[in-house]
Design a protein around this motif. Structure first.
Motif: not given
Length: 267
Positions: A240-251
Motif C-alpha cells: 500500500k502507498v500513501v501520497l506524501g508530498s514532502d512539501s517544504h513549502s506550501s506552494k
C-alpha cells in the motif's frame, strides 16, 4: 485524499511558510486529510552528520510543534482532518535511543513515517541526501555507486526490522531517496536483489510506503522516488502507498496531488 508527509515552519531546512498556508492550500486542492510530519529529534548521543547540522528539530521545538498542530486541528476541524505526525530518522546503532524518544513522545503522534537519511560506514555516519558532493564522497568511500545502493537498502532492511517500540511508524519514507542524484551518478538498479528483499519484507510486515514525488523536482533526480523497477515490485508484492508530498513549502502541494492522481500504477 490524504497527504501523509508535510513539513512546517519548524523545519530547519525548509521555508518560513506558516502552518495556515499549508492547510489553506490543502483545502483548496481538495484534500480531506493531511499529516504534518516534522523531523523528529535525532537520538541522544548522536551527532548530526549533515554539514549544516539541520536535519531535525530539538526536543523543546518538538513540544511547541505538537502544541501548534493541535491548535490547528481544532481550528480547522470542520474543514479538513489534520494529524500530528513526525518523520523519524532511523540511525543504525541508536535503536534504543530512538525507542526511548518514541516511548516518551509517540503517544502524542497520530501518524508518521520512518526514513533513512544517514548511513553508517565503519564508525562514521554520512548524510546521503545533503548534496551531490557529499554523495560523491560516499561513493568514493564505498568504491562504487552499486555499493551505495546496497548499503542504503540494507540500512532500510534494518530499519524495518528494528524494535523501536509500539510507536514506531509503519510507513517508510521516500524509499528510493538514494536516487536523488541519479543524473550525476547513474546506476541501473533494475533487478537489484537487495531492493526486492526490502520490498518483500515491507509487504510481509504490512507496512506502507510514502508515495513521494519530490524527486521529480530535484535538479539531479528528475523522477518520482517510487517509479521504474521499484514501482513494479510494489505492484508485485501488493504494498500500500500513501501520497506524501514532502512539501517544504506550501506552494508545492498542488503539483504533487495532480501527479499522484494521474499515476495509474497505484489506482
Amino acid at each position: 485524499m490524504k497527504d501523509g508527509h508535510i513539513h512546517t515552519p519548524y523545519c530547519p531546512h525548509g521555508t518560513d511558510d506558516k502552518f495556515e498556508q499549508y492547510v489553506e492550500k490543502a483545502i483548496k486542492v481538495g484534500l480531506d486529510e493531511i499529516s504534518f510530519t516534522e523531523h523528529f529529534p535525532l537520538p541522544k548521543g548522536f551527532t548530526d552528520p549533515a554539514p549544516d547540522n539541520d536535519s531535525s528539530i530539538n526536543l523543546e521545538q518538538l513540544k511547541s510543534y505538537i502544541n501548534d498542530v493541535n491548535k490547528l486541528k481544532d481550528r480547522y476541524k470542520d474543514k479538513i482532518k489534520i494529524n500530528v505526525g513526525a518523520e523519524v530518522d532511523y540511525v543504525e546503532g541508536f535503536e534504543k535511543e530512538i525507542k526511548s524518544l518514541l516511548d516518551e513522545y509517540g503517544k502524542y503522534l497520530e501518524d508518521g513515517i520512518l526514513s533513512v537519511h544517514m548511513i553508517k560506514i565503519e564508525d562514521e555516519y554520512y548524510c546521503m541526501d545533503f548534496s551531490s558532493e557529499e554523495f560523491e564522497k560516499i561513493v568514493n568511500l564505498l568504491g562504487s555507486i552499486e555499493s551505495v545502493y546496497n548499503l542504503y537498502y540494507d540500512t532500510l532492511i534494518k530499519a524495518v526490522n528494528a524494535d523501536l517500540g509500539e510507536y514506531k511508524p509503519k510507513r517508510i519514507g521516500h524509499l528510493n531517496l538514494v536516487r536523488k542524484y541519479n543524473k550525476k551518478f547513474p546506476y541501473d538498479y533494475s533487478k537489484n536483489k537487495k531492493l526486492e528483499e526490502l520490498v518483500k519484507l515491507i509487504s510481509e510486515k504490512e507496512y506502507e510506503l510514502d508515495y513521494n514525488v519530490a524527486g521529480l523536482f530535484k535538479e539531479d533526480c528528475g523522477e518520482v522516488y517510487i517509479s521504474g523497477y521499484l514501482a513494479e515490485l510494489i505492484k508485485k508484492y501488493n504494498v500500500k502507498v500513501v501520497l506524501g508530498s514532502d512539501s517544504h513549502s506550501s506552494k508545492f502541494i498542488d503539483k504533487y496531488i495532480n501527479l499522484y492522481k494521474e499515476d495509474l500504477v497505484f489506482q
